[in-house]
Design an enzyme around this catalytic site. Structure first.
Site, PDB file in Angstrom:
ATOM      1  N   THR A  31     -31.654  -2.271   8.113  1.00 36.62           N
ATOM      2  CA  THR A  31     -30.596  -2.967   7.347  1.00 36.62           C
ATOM      3  C   THR A  31     -29.726  -3.846   8.242  1.00 36.62           C
ATOM      4  O   THR A  31     -28.688  -4.340   7.792  1.00 36.62           O
ATOM      5  CB  THR A  31     -29.689  -1.951   6.612  1.00 36.62           C
ATOM      6  OG1 THR A  31     -29.079  -1.100   7.591  1.00 36.62           O
ATOM      7  CG2 THR A  31     -30.463  -1.109   5.622  1.00 36.62           C
ATOM      8  N   THR A  55     -25.956   3.183  10.721  1.00 36.30           N
ATOM      9  CA  THR A  55     -27.014   3.010   9.722  1.00 36.30           C
ATOM     10  C   THR A  55     -27.753   4.315   9.480  1.00 36.30           C
ATOM     11  O   THR A  55     -27.813   5.175  10.358  1.00 36.30           O
ATOM     12  CB  THR A  55     -28.034   1.927  10.138  1.00 36.30           C
ATOM     13  OG1 THR A  55     -29.002   1.794   9.099  1.00 36.30           O
ATOM     14  CG2 THR A  55     -28.731   2.238  11.443  1.00 36.30           C
ATOM     15  N   TYR A  56     -28.258   4.447   8.283  1.00 39.22           N
ATOM     16  CA  TYR A  56     -29.099   5.594   7.933  1.00 39.22           C
ATOM     17  C   TYR A  56     -30.486   5.081   7.574  1.00 39.22           C
ATOM     18  O   TYR A  56     -31.311   5.814   7.064  1.00 39.22           O
ATOM     19  CB  TYR A  56     -28.482   6.360   6.752  1.00 39.22           C
ATOM     20  CG  TYR A  56     -27.059   6.774   7.027  1.00 39.22           C
ATOM     21  CD1 TYR A  56     -26.767   7.991   7.638  1.00 39.22           C
ATOM     22  CD2 TYR A  56     -25.993   5.921   6.724  1.00 39.22           C
ATOM     23  CE1 TYR A  56     -25.471   8.355   7.932  1.00 39.22           C
ATOM     24  CE2 TYR A  56     -24.680   6.277   7.016  1.00 39.22           C
ATOM     25  CZ  TYR A  56     -24.431   7.492   7.617  1.00 39.22           C
ATOM     26  OH  TYR A  56     -23.133   7.844   7.909  1.00 39.22           O
ATOM     27  N   ASN A  57     -30.683   3.786   7.779  1.00 34.87           N
ATOM     28  CA  ASN A  57     -31.942   3.117   7.413  1.00 34.87           C
ATOM     29  C   ASN A  57     -32.307   3.332   5.953  1.00 34.87           C
ATOM     30  O   ASN A  57     -33.464   3.555   5.619  1.00 34.87           O
ATOM     31  CB  ASN A  57     -33.077   3.591   8.321  1.00 34.87           C
ATOM     32  CG  ASN A  57     -32.837   3.165   9.759  1.00 34.87           C
ATOM     33  OD1 ASN A  57     -32.558   1.987  10.016  1.00 34.87           O
ATOM     34  ND2 ASN A  57     -32.867   4.109  10.671  1.00 34.87           N
ATOM     35  N   THR A  58     -31.297   3.290   5.114  1.00 36.32           N
ATOM     36  CA  THR A  58     -31.564   3.448   3.676  1.00 36.32           C
ATOM     37  C   THR A  58     -30.973   2.276   2.893  1.00 36.32           C
ATOM     38  O   THR A  58     -30.019   1.630   3.350  1.00 36.32           O
ATOM     39  CB  THR A  58     -30.914   4.728   3.116  1.00 36.32           C
ATOM     40  OG1 THR A  58     -29.508   4.645   3.399  1.00 36.32           O
ATOM     41  CG2 THR A  58     -31.483   5.985   3.729  1.00 36.32           C
ATOM     42  N   CYS A 105       0.840  -1.195   0.000  1.00 37.60           N
ATOM     43  CA  CYS A 105       0.000   0.000   0.000  1.00 37.60           C
ATOM     44  C   CYS A 105       0.882   1.255   0.000  1.00 37.60           C
ATOM     45  O   CYS A 105       1.193   1.829   1.042  1.00 37.60           O
ATOM     46  CB  CYS A 105      -0.939  -0.008   1.208  1.00 37.60           C
ATOM     47  SG  CYS A 105      -2.083   1.368   1.169  1.00 37.60           S
TER      48      CYS A 105
HETATM   49  C1  LIG Z   1     -24.127  -0.665   3.754  1.00 31.91           C
HETATM   50  C2  LIG Z   1     -25.545  -0.197   3.539  1.00 31.91           C
HETATM   51  C3  LIG Z   1     -26.457  -1.331   3.253  1.00 31.91           C
HETATM   52  C4  LIG Z   1     -26.013   0.584   4.734  1.00 31.91           C
HETATM   53  C5  LIG Z   1     -27.356   1.238   4.605  1.00 31.91           C
HETATM   54  N1  LIG Z   1     -27.376   2.287   3.643  1.00 31.91           N
HETATM   55  C6  LIG Z   1     -27.756   1.771   5.961  1.00 31.91           C
HETATM   56  O1  LIG Z   1     -27.883   2.950   6.140  1.00 31.91           O
HETATM   57  O2  LIG Z   1     -27.933   1.020   6.871  1.00 31.91           O
END
Ligand SMILES: CC(C)C[C@H](N)C(=O)O
Length: 488
Positions: free
Chosen positions: A394, A382-385, A130
């Protein structure tokens, strides 16, 4: 000696003016008329990452006040803002903790002298070739008064450091092979002995830099402008674009190579979400027997051993860094081809939470706490997306990723159903994960682009954080287990 100082490179075409070579925008034209003979370096890469458009990275710091202040603090404390931090800026909460850890580990009072810390960082990063991290820490090593002679190779460093070569090698590639005898050899080497506290500092540094090398390659981090390979005085060789456009990453490259037919793949995220829902429902219904659970783990572990990278993938150019470590042939590939068996470590017998954490805290006060926070932030972030979907839980997906990496290291959670991994992580994604964790130097833009194509770059960086922390914890677990065995 090669180190990351400003280059002495001269502009070979100095008799040519920029206008001879390029179409020039009006702003640059105005500037070029006032030529005062100062050569201005230009970054070689397009922004902090080869994989992520610069505009997207800069957007984050423009919009987010919190990130701006983290960047300011980082600059004040570390004296620079490197490309790794810029890319991690997608996840401020993690970045904040990451910088705190770096500061503690590299600059605060601790068992090891400052220059040794950077030298160990160099050794660890060099195991994965690296160049990015090697250059960064060569700079720091010299700045804190490190002896330039050591940079000629490990054999020119003191014997005490040379003795770490073996530990570095095993930890990076086959940490499960580490025994209390390895530890004993380091602690009982007469005048070249390490103390226990020093050794804890060493293993934290080694594991951190192995996994940071994974992150660096996984996100395609470009060299920082002030380091070797990060800048040039030569004009860019693409015509039709003004030099300033290309230097800023606003040239045609992105349009040419980026974002290939995402529309082709629509539905990928929805399918994954549907699988998560189904698994959740099955959970509530049936439970597999203990034997079946063990078989599923073994199956996943065996599958994870298969080598996946193809030889003809484009190769990341790397500087000769092999002199910082010995036995460059000791890698994953050959050994997996031979099909060596990886023993299983059951988390109930040795885990970070119940064993590793307290050992680190006892020998290197407060640091266990800091590391624990770092692992937890990465694991729980997490952003729950999911791409464009909001309000999604998630945790199942993130847990599958984390456990898959631990599974590759032979680490087993008895209560986890490894069948889930097969359902949630598709082949392309597994290829990326395996490469990123074992032979990160082989990661290519094509691999990065081809997994989870509908997801955002920030989510791919998120995945990289999970991979990096899971890898670090796995390596650390084996190192700490060996130390515990030596002590008892
Ligand atoms: C790595 C992703 C699946 C995480 C998802 N965007 C979340 O906010 O939990």
């Amino acid at each position: 000696m090669r180190h990351a100082s400003a280059s002495n490179e001269t502009m070979e075409n100095s008799s040519l003016t920029m206008t001879d070579l390029f179409k020039i925008c009006t702003q640059c034209e105005r500037l070029s008329k006032k030529d005062v003979g100062v050569r201005i370096p230009r970054p070689v890469g397009n922004g902090p990452s080869r994989f992520i458009p610069e505009k997207e990275i800069l957007q984050v710091s423009k919009l987010d006040k919190r990130i701006q202040s983290i960047f300011e603090d980082a600059f004040a404390v570390l004296g620079r803002l490197d490309n790794i931090s810029l890319v991690m800026g997608f996840h401020p909460q993690y970045l904040e903790n990451f910088l705190k850890t770096q500061h503690y580990l590299l600059q605060m009072d601790g068992p090891l002298s400052l220059h040794c810390r950077h030298y160990i960082g160099i050794m660890a990063a060099a195991r994965h070739q690296c160049t990015y991290l090697v250059n960064l820490h060569v700079n720091d090593f010299l700045q804190v008064g490190g002896d330039p002679k050591w940079l000629n190779g490990l054999e020119e460093a003191p014997q005490k450091l040379q003795a770490l070569g073996e530990l570095n090698k095993i930890l990076a590639h086959r940490p499960w092979l580490l025994t209390k005898e390895h530890i004993e050899r380091l602690l009982k080497a007469e005048e070249h002995s390490w103390s226990l506290a020093e050794l804890i500092h060493v293993v934290v540094l080694l594991t951190l830099y192995h996994s940071l090398a994974s992150f660096t390659f996984g996100c395609g981090i470009n060299p920082d402008i002030h380091t070797d390979g990060g800048h040039t005085f030569r004009p860019p060789s693409l015509s039709g674009y003004c030099a300033c456009d290309i230097a800023n990453g606003n040239g045609a490259l992105e349009e040419m190579f980026g974002n290939q037919q995402v529309s082709e793949l629509s539905g990928e995220v929805e399918v994954l979400m549907e699988k998560m829902k189904q698994l959740q429902e099955c959970h509530d219904e049936e439970e597999a027997s203990q034997e079946e659970m063990a078989t599923r783990f073994e199956r996943e572990k065996t599958e994870s051993m298969l080598v996946v990278t193809s030889e003809d993938e484009e190769c990341v150019p790397s500087r000769d860094v092999s002199r910082h470590f010995e036995d460059p042939s000791y890698g994953y590939k050959d050994f997996y081809r031979r099909g060596e068996h990886v023993p299983t470590l059951r988390v109930q017998d040795y885990s970070w939470e119940d064993h590793g954490f307290s050992l680190v805290n006892r020998l290197y006060p407060d640091f266990g706490q800091l590391l624990d926070e770092k692992f937890q932030i990465a694991y729980n972030l997490t952003y729950n997306t999911m791409a464009t979907h909001q309000g999604v839980d998630t945790s199942m997906l993130r847990r599958a990723i984390w456990n898959y990496i631990h599974c590759m290291f032979g680490i087993r959670y008895d209560d986890y159903d490894y069948g889930e991994i097969n359902q949630l992580l598709d082949r392309g994604f597994k290829v990326y994960i395996k490469t990123m964790v074992r032979t990160p130097e082989k990661i290519t833009k094509r691999m990065y682009d081809s997994f989870w194509r509908q997801f955002k770059h920030s989510e791919k960086v998120h995945v990289n954080l999970l991979l990096m922390e899971a890898r670090m914890q796995a390596e650390l677990l084996y190192a700490l287990r060996a130390i515990t065995r030596y002590m008892t």
